[in-house]
Motif scaffolding. Structure first.
Motif, PDB file in Angstrom:
ATOM      1  N   ALA A 102       0.875  -1.208  -0.007  1.00 43.04           N
ATOM      2  CA  ALA A 102      -0.243   0.027   0.030  1.00 43.04           C
ATOM      3  C   ALA A 102       0.808   1.274   0.019  1.00 43.04           C
ATOM      4  O   ALA A 102       1.991   1.146   0.803  1.00 43.04           O
ATOM      5  CB  ALA A 102      -0.856  -0.092   1.131  1.00 43.04           C
ATOM      6  N   SER A 128      -6.093   0.146  -1.787  1.00 39.93           N
ATOM      7  CA  SER A 128      -5.325  -0.376  -2.263  1.00 39.93           C
ATOM      8  C   SER A 128      -5.612  -2.046  -2.770  1.00 39.93           C
ATOM      9  O   SER A 128      -4.690  -3.025  -2.905  1.00 39.93           O
ATOM     10  CB  SER A 128      -4.010  -0.691  -1.347  1.00 39.93           C
ATOM     11  OG  SER A 128      -4.339  -1.216   0.011  1.00 39.93           O
ATOM     12  N   GLN A 129      -6.709  -2.435  -2.453  1.00 36.07           N
ATOM     13  CA  GLN A 129      -7.439  -3.632  -2.848  1.00 36.07           C
ATOM     14  C   GLN A 129      -8.727  -3.620  -3.072  1.00 36.07           C
ATOM     15  O   GLN A 129      -9.605  -2.638  -2.723  1.00 36.07           O
ATOM     16  CB  GLN A 129      -6.920  -4.891  -1.576  1.00 36.07           C
ATOM     17  CG  GLN A 129      -7.519  -4.316  -0.280  1.00 36.07           C
ATOM     18  CD  GLN A 129      -7.140  -5.421   0.773  1.00 36.07           C
ATOM     19  OE1 GLN A 129      -6.763  -6.399   0.541  1.00 36.07           O
ATOM     20  NE2 GLN A 129      -6.532  -4.884   1.970  1.00 36.07           N
ATOM     21  N   PHE A 130      -9.531  -4.761  -3.595  1.00 35.82           N
ATOM     22  CA  PHE A 130     -10.862  -4.556  -3.652  1.00 35.82           C
ATOM     23  C   PHE A 130     -11.679  -4.816  -2.497  1.00 35.82           C
ATOM     24  O   PHE A 130     -11.196  -5.234  -1.375  1.00 35.82           O
ATOM     25  CB  PHE A 130     -11.246  -6.013  -4.447  1.00 35.82           C
ATOM     26  CG  PHE A 130     -11.054  -6.148  -5.831  1.00 35.82           C
ATOM     27  CD1 PHE A 130     -11.684  -5.130  -6.882  1.00 35.82           C
ATOM     28  CD2 PHE A 130     -10.091  -6.690  -6.544  1.00 35.82           C
ATOM     29  CE1 PHE A 130     -11.432  -4.986  -8.080  1.00 35.82           C
ATOM     30  CE2 PHE A 130      -9.977  -6.591  -7.855  1.00 35.82           C
ATOM     31  CZ  PHE A 130     -10.666  -5.858  -8.902  1.00 35.82           C
ATOM     32  N   SER A 132     -12.126  -2.628  -0.252  1.00 35.63           N
ATOM     33  CA  SER A 132     -11.409  -2.065   1.255  1.00 35.63           C
ATOM     34  C   SER A 132     -12.114  -0.887   1.515  1.00 35.63           C
ATOM     35  O   SER A 132     -12.443  -0.190   0.844  1.00 35.63           O
ATOM     36  CB  SER A 132      -9.958  -2.036   0.848  1.00 35.63           C
ATOM     37  OG  SER A 132      -9.291  -1.477   2.002  1.00 35.63           O
ATOM     38  N   LEU A 139      -1.740   0.561  -4.606  1.00 34.71           N
ATOM     39  CA  LEU A 139      -1.027  -0.525  -4.475  1.00 34.71           C
ATOM     40  C   LEU A 139       0.265  -0.228  -5.484  1.00 34.71           C
ATOM     41  O   LEU A 139       0.154  -0.185  -6.681  1.00 34.71           O
ATOM     42  CB  LEU A 139      -1.724  -1.898  -4.817  1.00 34.71           C
ATOM     43  CG  LEU A 139      -1.030  -3.090  -4.793  1.00 34.71           C
ATOM     44  CD1 LEU A 139      -0.538  -3.409  -3.360  1.00 34.71           C
ATOM     45  CD2 LEU A 139      -1.619  -4.215  -5.373  1.00 34.71           C
ATOM     46  N   ASP A 141       3.635  -1.782  -6.835  1.00 33.93           N
ATOM     47  CA  ASP A 141       4.244  -2.988  -7.125  1.00 33.93           C
ATOM     48  C   ASP A 141       5.518  -2.660  -7.634  1.00 33.93           C
ATOM     49  O   ASP A 141       5.868  -2.187  -8.919  1.00 33.93           O
ATOM     50  CB  ASP A 141       3.478  -3.773  -8.232  1.00 33.93           C
ATOM     51  CG  ASP A 141       4.046  -5.385  -8.502  1.00 33.93           C
ATOM     52  OD1 ASP A 141       5.350  -5.423  -8.291  1.00 33.93           O
ATOM     53  OD2 ASP A 141       3.323  -6.162  -9.009  1.00 33.93           O
ATOM     54  N   THR A 148      -1.445   0.660  -8.783  1.00 33.45           N
ATOM     55  CA  THR A 148      -2.927   0.313  -9.008  1.00 33.45           C
ATOM     56  C   THR A 148      -3.930   0.982  -7.980  1.00 33.45           C
ATOM     57  O   THR A 148      -3.643   0.899  -6.883  1.00 33.45           O
ATOM     58  CB  THR A 148      -2.957  -1.210  -9.048  1.00 33.45           C
ATOM     59  OG1 THR A 148      -2.046  -1.844 -10.052  1.00 33.45           O
ATOM     60  CG2 THR A 148      -4.359  -1.840  -9.184  1.00 33.45           C
ATOM     61  N   TYR A 150      -7.895   0.960  -6.764  1.00 35.53           N
ATOM     62  CA  TYR A 150      -9.209   0.138  -6.908  1.00 35.53           C
ATOM     63  C   TYR A 150     -10.157   1.087  -6.445  1.00 35.53           C
ATOM     64  O   TYR A 150     -10.087   1.785  -5.570  1.00 35.53           O
ATOM     65  CB  TYR A 150      -9.066  -1.009  -5.744  1.00 35.53           C
ATOM     66  CG  TYR A 150      -8.166  -2.014  -6.247  1.00 35.53           C
ATOM     67  CD1 TYR A 150      -8.404  -3.088  -7.148  1.00 35.53           C
ATOM     68  CD2 TYR A 150      -6.706  -2.185  -5.682  1.00 35.53           C
ATOM     69  CE1 TYR A 150      -7.544  -3.998  -7.601  1.00 35.53           C
ATOM     70  CE2 TYR A 150      -5.714  -2.947  -6.061  1.00 35.53           C
ATOM     71  CZ  TYR A 150      -6.320  -4.014  -6.861  1.00 35.53           C
ATOM     72  OH  TYR A 150      -5.726  -5.076  -7.393  1.00 35.53           O
TER      73      TYR A 150
END
Length: 262
Positions: A102, A128-130, A132, A139, A141, A148, A150
């Motif tokens: 994150a 940072s995620q589905f 959430s 997110l 990487d 990314t 979401y």
């Protein structure tokens, strides 16, 4: 053929209505953004796209923390569950920009004609995620060098979003990277999984992750005494554009020409 819904038959009751009602331009005010003259032609439809996709940076110094600034605007709604990806933020020397995980997002204003065109907290749309409930982050990487986002709440077509995030610059000189943006998993009317194809983002002359060559940016040499045979302290002050590890400054040596090397 209409792949989204069955067409009414000729003998169907006149009160029949389609199972969904599309909106004009996806906007709560019915606006069509960045339109041209031909857009008034019946049933003419433009492809989904980011009509604003700007990216910039605040530092080109090697190894320094760099604030990446992003402004985006889509011509369709980005629905809850959509995924936005910013890619090609490469480091040619494989410097770790930040650990994978994150990454905090900071809200930025979008000023046009003296008015702030963005919402008060653009980053609150992203996680940072589905699914959430933790917002204001994305997110990162580091192996793929991507950010990314979401989407947790619907973002209307034409809505400005401006935010920044902080990563570390590569240690070696490199040109700006051709950062790209795309989106997927968007629901538009009766269609599911609509994508916005990847396109290069618009950047200034000093684009993201352009890193200057390492150099000494400032030097100053002074002494403590002008008197003959007196003890004299020589003080060297300098500034580098690249971080130097401690072991590189652990001692010194002189050469036959009395030059001192740290």
């Amino acid at each position: 053929a209409n792949i989204c819904a069955d067409l009414p038959s000729l003998n169907r009751d006149a009160s029949w209505v389609p199972p969904f009602t599309p909106t004009i331009g996806g906007s709560d005010v019915g606006a069509i953004y960045d339109s041209i003259a031909r857009d008034v032609e019946p049933l003419r439809s433009n492809a989904p796209a980011f009509i604003t996709r700007n990216i910039a940076q605040t530092s080109s110094l090697p190894g320094q923390l760099n604030t990446i600034q992003v402004t985006i605007r889509a011509n369709i709604d980005l629905t809850d569950g959509s995924v936005v990806t910013i890619s090609v933020l490469n480091s040619l020397d494989n410097t770790v920009a930040r650990p994978t995980g994150a990454i905090a997002l900071t809200d930025l204003p979008v000023t046009m004609s003296g008015q702030d065109m963005s919402k008060s907290n653009d980053t609150a749309y992203f996680a940072s995620q589905f699914n959430s409930n933790v917002r204001n982050e994305g997110l990162w990487d580091d192996s793929a060098r991507t950010l990314t986002l979401y989407v947790g709440d619907k973002i209307y077509a034409g809505q400005y979003l401006a935010f920044s995030f902080v990563i570390r610059n590569p240690l070696c000189m490199q040109d700006a990277e051709p950062a790209c943006i795309r989106a997927r998993n968007i629901d538009v009317g009766c269609q599911r999984g609509v994508i916005i194809p990847r396109r290069k983002m618009i950047q200034p002359a000093v684009g993201p992750l352009k890193v200057d060559a390492s150099k000494i940016t400032m030097t100053d040499l002074i002494h403590s005494s002008p008197w003959p045979a007196a003890q004299n302290t020589i003080t060297l002050v300098f500034t580098l554009s690249v971080p130097v590890q401690a072991r590189a400054m652990a001692g010194y040596r002189t050469d036959p020409e009395n030059r001192i090397t740290l």
